[in-house]
Design an enzyme around this catalytic site. Structure first.
Site, short mmCIF file in Angstrom:
data_model
loop_
_atom_site.label_atom_id
_atom_site.label_comp_id
_atom_site.label_asym_id
_atom_site.label_seq_id
_atom_site.Cartn_x
_atom_site.Cartn_y
_atom_site.Cartn_z
N PRO A 174 -9.26 -1.53 87.76
CA PRO A 174 -9.75 -0.20 88.13
C PRO A 174 -11.12 -0.27 88.77
O PRO A 174 -11.88 -1.21 88.52
CB PRO A 174 -9.85 0.54 86.79
CG PRO A 174 -9.15 -0.29 85.80
CD PRO A 174 -9.07 -1.67 86.32
N SER A 175 -11.39 0.72 89.58
CA SER A 175 -12.69 0.76 90.26
C SER A 175 -13.82 0.89 89.24
O SER A 175 -13.68 1.53 88.20
CB SER A 175 -12.65 1.95 91.22
OG SER A 175 -13.89 2.52 91.32
N GLY A 179 -16.12 -4.05 87.71
CA GLY A 179 -16.98 -5.23 87.82
C GLY A 179 -16.45 -6.28 88.79
O GLY A 179 -16.91 -7.42 88.79
N LYS A 180 -15.52 -5.90 89.67
CA LYS A 180 -14.94 -6.88 90.59
C LYS A 180 -15.98 -7.35 91.61
O LYS A 180 -16.17 -8.55 91.81
CB LYS A 180 -13.72 -6.26 91.31
CG LYS A 180 -12.66 -5.74 90.36
CD LYS A 180 -11.45 -5.21 91.09
CE LYS A 180 -11.70 -3.97 91.92
NZ LYS A 180 -12.10 -2.77 91.15
N GLU A 198 -12.36 -6.33 99.04
CA GLU A 198 -11.55 -5.27 99.63
C GLU A 198 -11.71 -5.28 101.15
O GLU A 198 -11.91 -4.25 101.78
CB GLU A 198 -11.95 -3.91 99.04
CG GLU A 198 -11.99 -4.00 97.53
CD GLU A 198 -11.96 -2.64 96.82
OE1 GLU A 198 -11.56 -1.66 97.47
OE2 GLU A 198 -12.28 -2.60 95.63
N1 LIG Z 1 -26.79 -2.44 91.81
C1 LIG Z 1 -26.28 -1.79 90.76
N2 LIG Z 1 -27.09 -1.21 89.86
C2 LIG Z 1 -26.59 -0.57 88.79
N3 LIG Z 1 -25.30 -0.45 88.53
C3 LIG Z 1 -24.42 -1.00 89.39
C4 LIG Z 1 -24.87 -1.70 90.55
N4 LIG Z 1 -23.79 -2.14 91.22
C5 LIG Z 1 -22.72 -1.74 90.50
N5 LIG Z 1 -23.08 -1.06 89.40
C6 LIG Z 1 -22.20 -0.51 88.37
O1 LIG Z 1 -21.53 -1.58 87.77
C7 LIG Z 1 -20.17 -1.27 87.57
C8 LIG Z 1 -19.30 -2.32 88.25
O2 LIG Z 1 -19.48 -2.21 89.64
P1 LIG Z 1 -18.61 -3.06 90.67
O3 LIG Z 1 -18.73 -4.48 90.32
O4 LIG Z 1 -19.03 -2.65 92.02
O5 LIG Z 1 -17.14 -2.54 90.36
P2 LIG Z 1 -15.82 -2.68 91.23
O6 LIG Z 1 -16.11 -3.56 92.40
O7 LIG Z 1 -14.83 -3.25 90.30
O8 LIG Z 1 -15.45 -1.30 91.64
C9 LIG Z 1 -19.96 0.12 88.11
O9 LIG Z 1 -19.96 1.01 87.01
C10 LIG Z 1 -21.15 0.38 88.99
O10 LIG Z 1 -21.51 1.71 88.92
MG LIG Z 2 -16.17 -3.14 94.34
#
Ligand SMILES: Nc1ncnc2c1ncn2[C@@H]1O[C@H](COP(=O)(O)OP(=O)(O)O)[C@@H](O)[C@H]1O
Ligand SMILES: [Mg+2]
Length: 568
Positions: A360-361, A364-365, A489
């Site tokens: 799911p989005s 942490g991917k 993606e």
């Molecule tokens: N630079 C950042 N600072 C704070 N929180 C972040 C940052 N980048 C991502 N997040 C948070 O960390 C979580 C995982 O993000 P992400 O790895 O981008 O997920 P995914 O790629 O699976 O959608 C999300 O809840 C996002 O809001």
């Molecule tokens: Mg992502």
């Protein structure tokens, strides 16, 4: 407030020669100025010899010439300090970890490099010469007065605190209002710059009226702050006049008392009067400086924070010699600040195979891809390359292993060509470039542009569509030809047709390489050698498509959902 300054002073080599020169000139100037009262006192009491007259004329002429030179050297010195701090900051900005940019916004970085530095250099270049000059001048005057009559110098010392306290109180008040207006101004600037980028959004939500009013409120707040601030300017003049008036009254009454007592002559009294004037002039300079230092306090602590922040550590123990190793997340925990994203996860990314990360989005991917490149560092646990923790490798050589196509594929303002070859050390031939563009299915679009590969992409790639930006980024990955491919993606904003074309080329590219792909695309996922299903910070299951399908209910739902959307 002094601590930040002292810390900053040791962060870069200051132009000591120029500071020294400035101080010396300042002292010379003060010395000349201090000669004047003795001469004038003589003239006033009727001693008009030619030496006295020449002395007065020479002193005045030289001081006039001096004032220009001092100002000129002062400017040079402050520019020299400026450039040192700007280079220092820029250098550090480039080498700071991405973490820093999560907390400080780009706008603020710009103002730190440009505005804050000039405030600081103005203070540093003014402070040393003025302080030294003041101490020198005070001692000199106290000494001369003491030689005339000790009571004169004692009176001066007793009166000074009144002046200093008034100046400090005023300085504090002035600083508070200054800070308040600065904050309002920053608020207004931020509001405007945020809003102006979102004009299309505002219009499509028909929110112009509301935003217009919000803007007016911000403008009004800044106006009010300025009005408050103008009060300090208004008080400034009467305050200074009043202090001077008191000073003069003090000198006159005290002086007349001493003269009538017969302890000093009229000539000495005139000199006394002038020396006291000069002394308070110096105190006034101190007051101005105090305000200036107070006002640059914010800038100083911001810059001190920036130059003391940890840098990325580039130089480490090892080069990467053998690329053909597995990557492994070993009980890794990671949080952005307090936000836990990966919680004790362990999995392998086998060499030469395709690993798909799904889930799911917000699971942490993308974070996993950042951690692989050491853009962020785990809070706990580690990433291994073979048996070696990746933190042991020189950072440049480590990051050089990867081709990374980011989720939102931002581009640089520049041409398409510059964007495709970005980061490549070697020369790229035209046919290589064409081949890469063709593989990424962007060649058609490029050929439609009048400037072909030299067509500008606009700021951040804004004149290209999301899909086009992504394909430029993919072309870059093709050209880079690294051992490790990280695709976040990468196909998400491609239309069905380009996706098919890019996918075919991508399969060729991934052949025999280690690829980590974050995807919502069944054809990619199904063909992957391994799937890692990530959910709420944990690895739910790993294995081939069939294996994960058998094991995980979440995955079955996910696949079913994808099937429906593709069919529908
Ligand atoms: N630079 C950042 N600072 C704070 N929180 C972040 C940052 N980048 C991502 N997040 C948070 O960390 C979580 C995982 O993000 P992400 O790895 O981008 O997920 P995914 O790629 O699976 O959608 C999300 O809840 C996002 O809001
Ligand atoms: Mg992502």
């Amino acid at each position: 407030m002094w601590r930040s300054y002292i810390r900053l002073l040791f962060k870069t080599r200051l132009p000591w020669f120029w500071l020294g020169l400035l101080t010396a000139l300042n002292i010379a100037d003060i010395t000349l100025g201090l000669l004047l009262p003795a001469y004038t006192a003589q003239v006033a009491s009727g001693v008009i010899t030619s030496t006295v007259i020449t002395g007065v004329v020479v002193v005045i002429v030289v001081r006039v010439l001096f004032s220009g030179i001092i100002r000129y050297i002062g400017k040079i010195t402050s520019y020299k300090i400026d450039i040192r701090y700007r280079k220092l900051i820029w250098n550090r900005l480039m080498r700071s970890p991405i973490k820093l940019y999560d907390t400080v916004k780009p706008n603020e970085m710009v103002s730190r490099t440009v505005n804050d530095t000039s405030q600081i250099s103005a203070v540093i270049s003014g402070l040393l010469p003025a302080l030294v000059g003041m101490v020198y001048g005070t001692v000199y005057i106290a000494k001369v007065l003491y030689d005339y009559d000790w009571r004169l110098s004692a009176g001066l010392v007793l009166y000074s605190p009144v002046y200093v306290i008034a100046i400090i109180f005023y300085g504090k008040w002035n600083y508070r209002t200054h800070k308040y207006t600065q904050n309002r101004l920053a608020g207004l600037t931020q509001f405007l710059s945020e809003l102006l980028v979102s004009i299309p959004l505002i219009k499509s939500f028909a929110n112009e009226k509301k935003e217009t009013n919000r803007g007016k409120d911000n403008i009004q707040l800044y106006y009010k702050a300025n009005m408050k601030r103008s009060l300090t300017t208004w008080v400034n003049t009467p305050l200074t006049s009043l202090l001077n008036l008191f000073m003069e009254l003090f000198v006159i009454i005290f002086g007349i008392y001493l003269v009538t007592q017969g302890t000093i002559t009229l000539q000495i009294w005139i000199a006394f009067f002038m020396y006291v004037g000069m002394y308070f002039g110096m105190l006034e300079t101190f007051g101005v400086m105090y305000t200036q230092i107070k006002q640059s306090q914010g800038a100083t602590s911001r810059i001190a924070h920036l130059v003391e922040n940890d840098l990325e550590q580039y130089h480490r123990e090892q080069e990467v010699h053998n690329n053909q190793l597995d990557l492994e997340f070993d009980h890794l925990t990671f949080a952005y600040g307090d936000k836990l994203v990966l919680d004790d996860v362990s999995f392998k990314i086998p060499y030469g195979q395709v690993t798909a990360i799904v889930g799911p989005s917000g699971g942490g991917k993308s974070t996993i891809l950042s951690l692989l490149q050491q853009l962020y560092h785990p809070n706990d646990g580690q990433i291994l390359f073979g048996d070696t923790p990746v933190e042991k490798f020189h950072l440049d050589s480590w990051r050089g292993l990867f081709s990374y196509v980011a989720q939102d594929s931002p581009l640089f303002a520049g041409s398409i060509r510059e964007n495709i070859v970005y980061g490549l050390e070697r020369e790229v031939t035209e046919s290589e470039l064409v081949q890469a563009a063709e593989n990424a299915n962007i060649l058609g679009f490029i050929n439609e542009q009048p400037e072909k590969f030299d067509a500008p992409v606009g700021e951040g790639g804004s004149s290209l569509s999301g899909g086009q930006r992504q394909r430029v980024a993919i072309a870059r990955a093709f050209l880079r030809n690294s051992d490790f491919l990280l695709l976040d993606e990468a196909m998400a904003s491609l239309d069905v047709q380009s996706e098919k074309a890019v996918q075919a080329a991508m399969n060729v590219l991934m052949e025999g390489r280690t690829a980590v792909v974050v995807a919502h695309d069944l054809s990619i996922i199904r063909n992957a050698d391994q799937i890692i299903l990530l959910n709420e910070g944990k690895v739910e299951t790993t294995g081939s498509h069939e294996e994960v399908l058998k094991e995980s209910e979440l995955y079955r739902q996910f696949v079913e959902f994808l099937n429906n959307t593709t069919e529908g």
